[in-house]
Design an enzyme around this catalytic site. Structure first.
Site, short mmCIF file in Angstrom:
data_model
loop_
_atom_site.label_atom_id
_atom_site.label_comp_id
_atom_site.label_asym_id
_atom_site.label_seq_id
_atom_site.Cartn_x
_atom_site.Cartn_y
_atom_site.Cartn_z
N GLY A 349 -32.60 -30.58 -14.33
CA GLY A 349 -33.13 -30.89 -13.01
C GLY A 349 -32.69 -29.82 -12.02
N ALA A 350 -31.43 -29.39 -12.14
CA ALA A 350 -30.88 -28.40 -11.23
C ALA A 350 -29.58 -27.90 -11.84
CB ALA A 350 -30.61 -29.02 -9.87
N MET A 351 -29.09 -26.75 -11.36
CA MET A 351 -27.84 -26.21 -11.89
C MET A 351 -27.02 -25.64 -10.75
SD MET A 351 -25.78 -25.50 -14.33
CE MET A 351 -24.22 -24.71 -13.97
N GLU A 352 -25.74 -26.04 -10.72
CA GLU A 352 -24.87 -25.77 -9.59
C GLU A 352 -24.24 -24.39 -9.58
OE1 GLU A 352 -24.14 -27.92 -12.12
OE2 GLU A 352 -22.01 -27.87 -12.62
N ASN A 353 -24.94 -23.33 -10.01
CA ASN A 353 -24.36 -21.98 -9.96
C ASN A 353 -23.71 -21.76 -8.59
OD1 ASN A 353 -25.82 -21.40 -12.44
ND2 ASN A 353 -27.61 -21.41 -11.10
N HIS A 385 -25.88 -33.75 -5.06
CA HIS A 385 -25.15 -33.65 -6.32
C HIS A 385 -24.67 -32.21 -6.57
CE1 HIS A 385 -24.58 -34.94 -10.65
NE2 HIS A 385 -24.65 -33.63 -10.81
N GLU A 386 -25.58 -31.27 -6.43
CA GLU A 386 -25.23 -29.88 -6.73
C GLU A 386 -24.22 -29.34 -5.72
OE1 GLU A 386 -26.11 -29.11 -9.59
OE2 GLU A 386 -27.68 -30.63 -9.81
N HIS A 389 -20.64 -30.11 -6.31
CA HIS A 389 -20.00 -29.26 -7.32
C HIS A 389 -19.44 -27.96 -6.74
CE1 HIS A 389 -20.81 -31.38 -11.02
NE2 HIS A 389 -22.12 -31.29 -10.93
N GLU A 408 -19.25 -34.30 -13.96
CA GLU A 408 -20.58 -34.85 -13.68
C GLU A 408 -20.52 -36.27 -13.12
OE1 GLU A 408 -22.97 -33.13 -13.29
OE2 GLU A 408 -22.71 -31.37 -14.54
#
Ligand SMILES: *[C@@H]1O[C@H](CO)[C@@H](O)[C@H](O)[C@H]1NC(C)=O
Ligand SMILES: *[C@@H]1O[C@H](CO)[C@@H](O)[C@H](O)[C@H]1NC(C)=O
Ligand SMILES: *[C@@H]1O[C@H](CO)[C@@H](O)[C@H](O)[C@H]1NC(C)=O
Ligand SMILES: *[C@@H]1O[C@H](CO)[C@@H](O)[C@H](O)[C@H]1NC(C)=O
Length: 956
Positions: A349-353, A385-386, A389, A408
């Site tokens: 869905g998404a990635m917290e880079n 959410h991201e 992080h 998570e």
């Protein structure tokens, strides 16, 4: 990562009342696992590419394994910094291959004597220097041992260098590599994404490193604890923009190998893990704001999306959410910029880079005209959410993937707090109960569940790591952390977090470090029966959760491991014997009482008692019949004396206790009697999800008539309520969850035959058919209205929707129509649609199995779909079986109504007839289908007569 296994809300509302039932969740979980397995199996050539010697020196021993045969790096070398240059080509080369080239210098120190350098490297063609895959030197021209031999190991994805002599402990070295890799469309590592704009194909180079793909972009020590500083340079064509984790400090035009390019240099990153790196080259554009103390906040997307202002909403909420976390964590945002980008192709869905968060378009872009409230809420929660992080996970990172649940689960909990701050009128904090707690209860109540925490040694190879990304980690993690925060109180929990983040900034932790930080803050002397650590271990080291039973007549209270299937056998032993330390918030006669800890047994009062207020603990509750009666009569006389969450919980507990045969089915049904007075979304949603199982079991039997009559009676007042507050359907309810409940009201009212509902829907749809460019249906209601209009209509309504589907430019609109087309009651249309589903020119291959499943949701379509799947099995299996994410859910979807002996025989016959063809990733689903059908037969036999009798009495 954002929720990979996101089960969408308010989308389905297909033929039946609702989509997300407990069963669906279970199926979703097994799909998730299957997907991971398929992903890992579907890579035959995994590991190094050819071009260089890939065979290690001959080894004859089986044990002990050579260090390069182990998935975990040896602990002799520690990286300090990397200088990485990457040059992705957005045009194919003469071989038709998209590639990237690059070089890397990693500075590392030796902390244990060794003559081996082992570093991750996957699918990269390395340039050789005097026959070796790398060059080694001492830092600042100091001496380094020379390389004796170098080789690649495919299985563990390593580059190995054997040296002529040992490295010196305490000394620092530089390893230099040059490489070429493929910019494939595999969504892993450094990859390419394509899209068309104004008829022109565009290519984007982007990345997804979590969990083990940074090694596919450049050779690196690819474990989360091996943090380093990264100096990144990206070479790219003029006219494109390069992004990475930190701010760019220089962008110069240059000519390299005769090609005019731009060279963009980024400021050194903070000390960080490889899995959080990101590199993107595109012709995207951005909008920005500097409202947070000059922090640069940007939203990036395709030019057309930005021009259509689809990024505005994300930009609006990002600033407030970052401010919220700065205050909540008492720690300033650790970086100098925050970029968020929407990508056309993205696996999760998404990635917290860190500093450059990547999203699916649907998780970041909001269209004020076409998007629904559900779409908007998803964007808010995924961003929240991201961004959570950026501190928890990125600034302080877990030592190893076995503790993923903490990372998570934490983000899945606080995403509701951040979203609540950004959208204070939405009551976001309540929704965790539906979307995480109840959802994961369904999975965690099975004998096949597993504990949150695993030992580090149990998680080694990439597929074991991928498996950690599941519903238990995300949703149970969230529920358990929320419980910790509830019993310690939010201020204590937040102070503990702040101390954790400040103590371990730029470092790594194990989950017990959080326990220590939180416990130290408990200075007010909150009475707890044991250490935070010992209390929490019972929830993290053993699977499942308890059902707490209170008998108000005798004053006893006890706990027992809750299992949905009373006949299931738990074969996983627990050192705590499936006993928990249960913090119970409770109310007596409407008054909140002091927190009570159930360790074994105890006493209680006489008046109506309600346990687990606001669902603050991760457990179910059962009562003596007297108290159930008091609660039910309270619901019937004054339901607002209980919070919406508790109303939903009473319903959900009763239905699940009935499934587990702890209470009677009639008791469960009785919790729905008061619904004719209920106006709130959360209790209604909870009831509809539970009743969905009844509908599936009975919609082909004589129970159906009584069921419909009862539900119609219950829904009618809600339908009238919305009719009034929307001024005869001309407005949208103002309340956020009221908008969701309006969808429920219309969906159920139409399904149960409320005449004015049908008229309303037919009128809207007809208006749209008359003027296709002017859709009068509100985006919130489109999915529901399309489906019902097609169900009530004939070929004309169907053909119109088909045309609209073919012309849809917004992906979510196409998805709504595709699912609504399965709602028709005409068998010939359904059969034709089944044929369409296997024609890639009509239905995209990726959507084939889910289209067949939508048809099977329809009671008329179910037998047609089953016959179709049986007749075409070998073709479907060959064409769609391998590597398809949704393949296993095809079987579970088509068979979900199965509840007769005859169907069970058919299913077994199907298995036998196709053994030679095989079932691939649906193998487990087929076994589960047989098991579930058997359980359904039993349930129907035991319950049908009672249900029919009760519904008949109540519907008159
Ligand atoms: C890496 O790049 C930085 C910045 O250009 C430079 O100061 C440093 O010397 C480089 N390190 C190595 C090992 O080349
Ligand atoms: C790597 O080398 C192999 C063997 O020469 C070749 O087939 C492959 O295309 C190369 N990959 C790239 C990305 O250049
Ligand atoms: C973003 O905020 C601005 C200013 O408050 C507001 O006018 C605009 O409607 C908002 N956009 C969206 C999509 O919410
Ligand atoms: C926030 O941190 C500062 C310094 O780090 C400290 O003085 C202050 O007490 C903290 N505030 C809270 C609410 O924890």
């Amino acid at each position: 990562m954002g929720k990979v296994y996101y089960i969408s809300k308010n989308v389905s509302l297909g033929i039946l009342v609702l989509a997300a039932i407990a069963l669906a969740t279970i199926i979703a979980l097994s799909i998730a696992y299957d997907k991971e397995r398929a992903k890992n199996r579907g890579k035959p050539g995994d590991g190094g590419t050819g071009g260089s010697s890939t065979s290690p020196p001959p080894t004859t021993h089986f044990t002990p394994k050579e260090p390069w045969d182990r998935y975990r790096l040896p602990d002799s070398l520690v990286p300090v910094s990397y200088n990485v240059t990457l040059w992705p080509r957005l045009e194919p080369n003469t071989d038709g291959l998209y590639i990237f080239t690059g070089n890397s210098k990693v500075v590392f120190s030796c902390v244990k004597e060794t003559d081996l350098i082992i570093i991750h490297c996957n699918k990269l063609n390395l340039t050789t220097f005097s026959g070796h895959h790398a060059k080694l030197s001492g830092l600042s021209e100091a001496a380094a041992p020379s390389i004796q031999k170098s080789w690649l190991v495919e299985k563990t994805a390593y580059l190995v260098l054997r040296l002529h002599s040992s490295l010196t402990v305490g000394a620092t070295y530089v390893l230099h590599t040059e490489f070429q890799g493929e910019l494939a469309d595999d969504l892993e590592g450094f990859y390419r994404s394509e899209y068309t704009e104004d008829g022109v194909k565009k290519v984007v180079a982007t990345s997804q490193m979590q969990a083990t793909y940074a090694r596919k972009a450049f050779p690196c020590f690819d474990e989360p604890a091996l943090k380093a500083v990264f100096n990144v340079i990206i070479i790219h064509s003029r006219g494109t923009v390069a992004l990475s984790n930190s701010r760019d400090i220089d962008s110069a035009e240059s000519v390299i190998d005769g090609v005019p390019v731009k060279v963009t240099t980024f400021e050194p990153t903070k000390r960080m893990s490889t899995y959080l790196l990101a590199f993107i080259v595109s012709d995207f554009v951005s909008i920005q704001s500097n409202q947070n103390n000059n922090l640069l906040i940007r939203i990036w997307a395709r030019k057309k999306a930005i021009d259509d202002r689809q990024g505005d909403y994300a930009l609006n909420v990002t600033g407030p959410i970052l401010q919220f976390y700065e205050r909540y964590y008492n720690a300033t945002y650790p970086l100098s910029k925050s970029d968020q980008i929407a990508l056309p192709d993205f696996n999760a869905g998404a990635m917290e880079n860190w500093g450059l968060v990547t999203y699916r378009e649907t998780a970041l872009l909001y269209d004020p005209i076409l998007s629904s409230t559900g779409n908007k809420e998803r964007i808010t929660t995924v961003i929240s959410h991201e961004l959570a992080h950026m501190w928890f996970g990125n600034l302080v990172t877990l030592q190893w993937w076995n503790d993923l649940w903490l990372n998570e689960g934490f983000a899945s909990y606080v995403e509701y707090l951040g979203a609540d701050y950004a959208e204070p009128t939405w009551n976001m904090k309540d929704q965790i109960v539906l979307y995480d707690v109840h959802k994961v209860f369904a999975v965690d109540a099975l004998a096949s569940s597993h504990p949150l925490s695993r030992r580090a040694e149990e998680v080694n190879d990439p597929s074991q790591i991928s498996e950690m990304f599941n519903t238990i980690s995300y949703s149970k993690g969230a529920a358990v952390l929320r419980m910790l925060s509830e019993f310690l109180t939010e201020p204590v929990f937040a102070r503990g977090l702040s101390s954790y983040l400040n103590t371990f900034a730029f470092g790594n932790t194990v989950y017990t470090d959080l326990h220590i930080c939180v416990a130290v803050q408990n200075t007010q002397g909150m009475q707890i029966p044991d250490t935070v650590h010992n209390i929490m271990n019972r929830w993290t080291l053993q699977m499942g959760f308890p059902v707490v039973t209170v008998d108000t007549s005798t004053g006893t209270i006890n706990q027992k491991h809750f299992l949905l299937d009373p006949e299931s056998v738990v074969d996983r032993p627990s050192e705590f014997n499936y006993m928990w330390f249960v913090p119970i918030k409770w109310m007596k006669s409407g008054v909140e009482q002091q927190l009570y800890w159930l360790l074994e047994k105890s006493a209680s009062g006489q008046e109506w008692v309600l346990l687990n207020t606001n669902m603050s603990g991760y457990f179910r509750v059962n009562y003596d019949l007297g108290n159930w009666d008091r609660l039910l009569s309270l619901l019937n006389t004054n339901h607002q004396a209980l919070s919406v969450i508790n109303r939903a919980q009473i319903i959900d507990d009763a239905f699940n206790l009935a499934r587990a045969k702890i209470v009677s089915t009639t008791l469960a049904l009785r919790t729905t009697k008061y619904l004719s007075k209920e106006r709130d979304y959360i209790p209604w949603e909870s009831a509809l999800r539970n009743l969905d199982y009844y509908l599936l079991m009975f919609d082909r039997t004589e129970v159906y008539g009584a069921f419909q009559a009862y539900l119609k009676k219950q829904i009618q007042p809600l339908f009238e309520h919305f009719k009034t507050i929307t001024e005869n359907w001309t407005k949208v309810p103002t309340g956020h969850t009221d908008q969701y409940n309006q969808i429920n009201a219309i969906g159920v009212a139409c399904n149960t035959g409320v005449e004015s509902c049908r008229d309303l829907i037919k009128t809207w749809y007809r208006q749209w058919m008359e003027n296709p460019n002017q859709n009068p249906i509100h985006p919130n209601l489109k999915g529901t209205v399309y489906c019902r209009a097609i169900a009530f209509g004939g070929v004309e309504e169907w053909e119109f929707a088909w045309e609209m589907f073919k012309n849809a430019t917004l992906a979510s609109e196409a998805a709504r129509l595709r699912s609504a087309l399965a709602c028709t009651k005409a068998p010939w249309l359904l059969n034709r649609y089944l044929e369409y589903s296997l024609d890639p020119a009509k239905i995209r291959k990726q959507d084939a199995t889910s289209t067949i499943q939508s048809i099977a949701r329809n009671v008329v379509g179910m037998p047609l779909a089953w016959n179709f799947v049986r007749a075409r099995w070998s073709y479907i299996f060959q064409q769609y079986g391998e590597g398809s994410f949704s393949f296993s859910s095809l079987i579970s979807g088509v068979t979900q109504r199965f509840s007769t002996e005859f169907e069970l025989q058919e299913l077994k016959q199907f298995k036998e007839d196709n053994l030679h063809v095989g079932f691939g990733s649906a193998t487990l689903a087929l076994e589960q289908a047989i098991e579930k059908t058997t359980a359904n037969i039993r349930w129907v036999t035991e319950n049908k007569a009672h249900v029919l009798k009760w519904l008949t009495e109540e519907s008159t």
